[in-house]
Write an enzyme that holds these catalytic residues in place. Structure first.
Site, mmCIF file in Angstrom:
data_model
loop_
_atom_site.group_PDB
_atom_site.id
_atom_site.type_symbol
_atom_site.label_atom_id
_atom_site.label_comp_id
_atom_site.label_asym_id
_atom_site.label_seq_id
_atom_site.Cartn_x
_atom_site.Cartn_y
_atom_site.Cartn_z
ATOM 1 N N CYS A 1 -3.964 -0.539 -2.988
ATOM 2 C CA CYS A 1 -4.409 0.826 -3.278
ATOM 3 C C CYS A 1 -3.863 1.222 -4.641
ATOM 4 O O CYS A 1 -2.818 0.731 -5.076
ATOM 5 C CB CYS A 1 -3.996 1.816 -2.193
ATOM 6 S SG CYS A 1 -2.252 2.195 -2.114
ATOM 7 N N CYS B 1 4.502 1.030 -8.053
ATOM 8 C CA CYS B 1 5.207 -0.256 -8.214
ATOM 9 C C CYS B 1 4.457 -1.140 -9.207
ATOM 10 O O CYS B 1 3.971 -2.209 -8.835
ATOM 11 C CB CYS B 1 5.315 -0.986 -6.888
ATOM 12 S SG CYS B 1 6.333 -0.182 -5.672
ATOM 13 N N CYS C 1 0.855 -1.182 0.000
ATOM 14 C CA CYS C 1 0.000 0.000 0.000
ATOM 15 C C CYS C 1 0.894 1.235 0.000
ATOM 16 O O CYS C 1 2.112 1.117 -0.123
ATOM 17 C CB CYS C 1 -0.895 -0.040 1.237
ATOM 18 S SG CYS C 1 -2.360 0.986 1.108
#
Length: 143
Positions: free
Chosen positions: A82, A89, A10
């Site tokens: 998220c 990434c 996240c």
């Protein structure tokens, strides 16, 4: 036989990824090794700790970790929880597979006890969606 290593990723590693790590460890922990991290780690949110404790899962010793601190580890599965983390990434070196499922950030639900219903809803959604997703992607029972 080595357990598959999972990363729940996240942005802040304060709520959703911590809750995800807790659920995966609690429900699949005998079959996987699970970690969580953030692209911009901050702190483990007190309300995340509180609502997971209500479910019998202790996050009080968890710390917020940087994704950079885990880059050297090979992962069987990276799950971004998220949209911001997925954008930061899109490819995780060393991951055999990366999947995405965005969950609402309960940290934006307000302060104090007013935020608890949102934290509980997200906690339960992560249990009901993330754990079966991880089990399905790894081909293991128990999701």
């Amino acid at each position: 036989m080595e357990k598959p290593r999972i990363l729940v990723l996240c942005t802040g590693n304060s709520c959703r990824s911590q809750i995800g790590e807790g659920w995966v460890r609690h429900l699949l922990g005998d079959r996987v090794e699970v970690h969580s991290a953030g692209t911009r780690p901050s702190f483990v949110h007190p309300r995340a700790i509180q609502v997971m404790a209500e479910a019998g899962i202790d996050l009080s010793s968890h710390t917020s970790k940087s994704v950079e601190s885990l880059r050297a580890l090979p992962f069987a599965l990276v799950v971004t929880v998220c949209d911001s983390a997925r954008e930061a990434c899109p490819v995780f070196p060393g991951a055999r597979k990366t999947v995405h499922h965005a969950f609402e950030d309960p940290a934006h639900a307000g302060e104090g006890d007013d935020a608890l219903p949102a934290f509980r809803r997200v906690r339960d959604e992560i249990r009901d969606v993330l754990v079966p997703l991880v089990a399905r992607e790894l081909g293991i029972a128990g999701g």
